[in-house]
Write a protein that holds these residues in place. Sequence first.
Motif, mmCIF file in Angstrom:
data_model
loop_
_atom_site.group_PDB
_atom_site.id
_atom_site.type_symbol
_atom_site.label_atom_id
_atom_site.label_comp_id
_atom_site.label_asym_id
_atom_site.label_seq_id
_atom_site.Cartn_x
_atom_site.Cartn_y
_atom_site.Cartn_z
ATOM 1 N N MET A 1 5.079 63.270 -48.490
ATOM 2 C CA MET A 1 5.602 61.912 -48.343
ATOM 3 C C MET A 1 6.636 61.870 -47.221
ATOM 4 O O MET A 1 6.567 61.027 -46.314
ATOM 5 N N THR A 2 7.610 62.792 -47.261
ATOM 6 C CA THR A 2 8.641 62.826 -46.234
ATOM 7 C C THR A 2 8.040 63.058 -44.854
ATOM 8 O O THR A 2 8.468 62.453 -43.863
ATOM 9 N N SER A 3 7.029 63.912 -44.768
ATOM 10 C CA SER A 3 6.412 64.186 -43.467
ATOM 11 C C SER A 3 5.796 62.926 -42.875
ATOM 12 O O SER A 3 5.874 62.699 -41.664
ATOM 13 N N LEU A 4 5.196 62.096 -43.713
ATOM 14 C CA LEU A 4 4.583 60.868 -43.207
ATOM 15 C C LEU A 4 5.637 59.836 -42.818
ATOM 16 O O LEU A 4 5.448 59.075 -41.858
ATOM 17 N N VAL A 5 6.739 59.782 -43.559
ATOM 18 C CA VAL A 5 7.852 58.908 -43.160
ATOM 19 C C VAL A 5 8.365 59.325 -41.790
ATOM 20 O O VAL A 5 8.584 58.487 -40.898
ATOM 21 N N LEU A 6 8.551 60.628 -41.593
ATOM 22 C CA LEU A 6 9.038 61.122 -40.307
ATOM 23 C C LEU A 6 8.021 60.902 -39.188
ATOM 24 O O LEU A 6 8.400 60.664 -38.035
ATOM 25 N N ALA A 7 6.747 60.979 -39.506
ATOM 26 C CA ALA A 7 5.724 60.689 -38.491
ATOM 27 C C ALA A 7 5.851 59.259 -38.003
ATOM 28 O O ALA A 7 5.732 58.986 -36.800
ATOM 29 N N GLY A 8 6.089 58.330 -38.928
ATOM 30 C CA GLY A 8 6.210 56.929 -38.545
ATOM 31 C C GLY A 8 7.523 56.593 -37.864
ATOM 32 O O GLY A 8 7.565 55.793 -36.928
ATOM 33 N N ARG A 9 8.597 57.207 -38.308
ATOM 34 C CA ARG A 9 9.911 56.866 -37.782
ATOM 35 C C ARG A 9 10.264 57.613 -36.491
ATOM 36 O O ARG A 9 11.081 57.135 -35.710
ATOM 37 N N HIS A 10 9.658 58.776 -36.291
ATOM 38 C CA HIS A 10 9.972 59.585 -35.102
ATOM 39 C C HIS A 10 8.677 60.114 -34.469
ATOM 40 O O HIS A 10 8.485 61.330 -34.339
ATOM 41 N N PRO A 11 7.801 59.229 -34.058
ATOM 42 C CA PRO A 11 6.478 59.670 -33.581
ATOM 43 C C PRO A 11 6.526 60.488 -32.302
ATOM 44 O O PRO A 11 5.574 61.220 -32.008
#
Length: 324
Positions: free
Chosen positions: A141-151
Amino acid sequence: MIPEFPRAAGGPFPFGAQDFSVWQARIPRIEEVEINSSLDGSKQRALLYDPGRPEPRPLLVALHSWSENYLQNIGIPYGIFAERNGWVLIHPDHRGPYRSPASTASELAQRDVLDAIDYAKQRARVDPTRIYLVGYSGSAMTSLVLAGRHPGIWAGVVSWVPIYDLVDWYGWLRSNLPERHYAHEVAAACGGAPRPGTAAADECRRRSPRSHLQAARGRVNVYLGVGLWDQLVPPDHALRAFNDLAAPADQVPVEDIGRITKTRSIPETLGAPEARPLYEAAKAKVVFERTSERATVVVFQGGHDVIYNAGLSWLSSQQRTVLP
């Protein structure tokens, strides 16, 4: 690859095991380090492996799962892979188990991951075009949040059995696994039970990929893996995450997602996938696979699990273009 570790479930490391001496026995040069948080100044723990190469090397950022911390032993295969392939590894605590407001993909926890990357760059020679992120369960979950917020950071993100929406997952847990501790921990992290219309629901949504992931569409290489029989996080979470990343024509129909989750079977209309040897070696046959834009989703015969070699093989072929 690491053929002796095909998957996490059934491997030599119990899911709750957290023991630095076991890491050291497998990766003698692994270090425990402290990293100053750039948000609150606190000292955050992590494990670091530096291959000591003079040339820039890939950086693997591996995140521990929901209930554990940075010493989680099922992360050891990532350390073994880094040692064998000359990669840098950072395994940050990101505020420990997901049961407090400071953890669970909070702003503090996200910043800890970014601070860990900066720390690894200071300590080791890192190739900025090959910074990889891998998460499992809660940290997926955290990895996907970071993918979206810091692409702009990631060459590739691998997300095993991710939670897409904490509010939906909370409701599913209450209905299907009321005896487990997870629903209580979601509420503890979000400031209360995330019922519709509450501040806690808003907070859970802020911490969920559903609020951020579309920003990664076409910008980040993302690999989603989910077990067809996962009884902890239903497969609809990974499939909905894929739909946020896919072109509209390639999205998995909502009715098919519902059927997969309800019947734990793949509709014939979705077609048969190619055989994937790394999954076959892990006794986790692929039953559905789809790629669109820069995202791939794989559904395999299995439960709440990690298929290490499949994710690492995919990451190894990803690189980010860095403009001058």
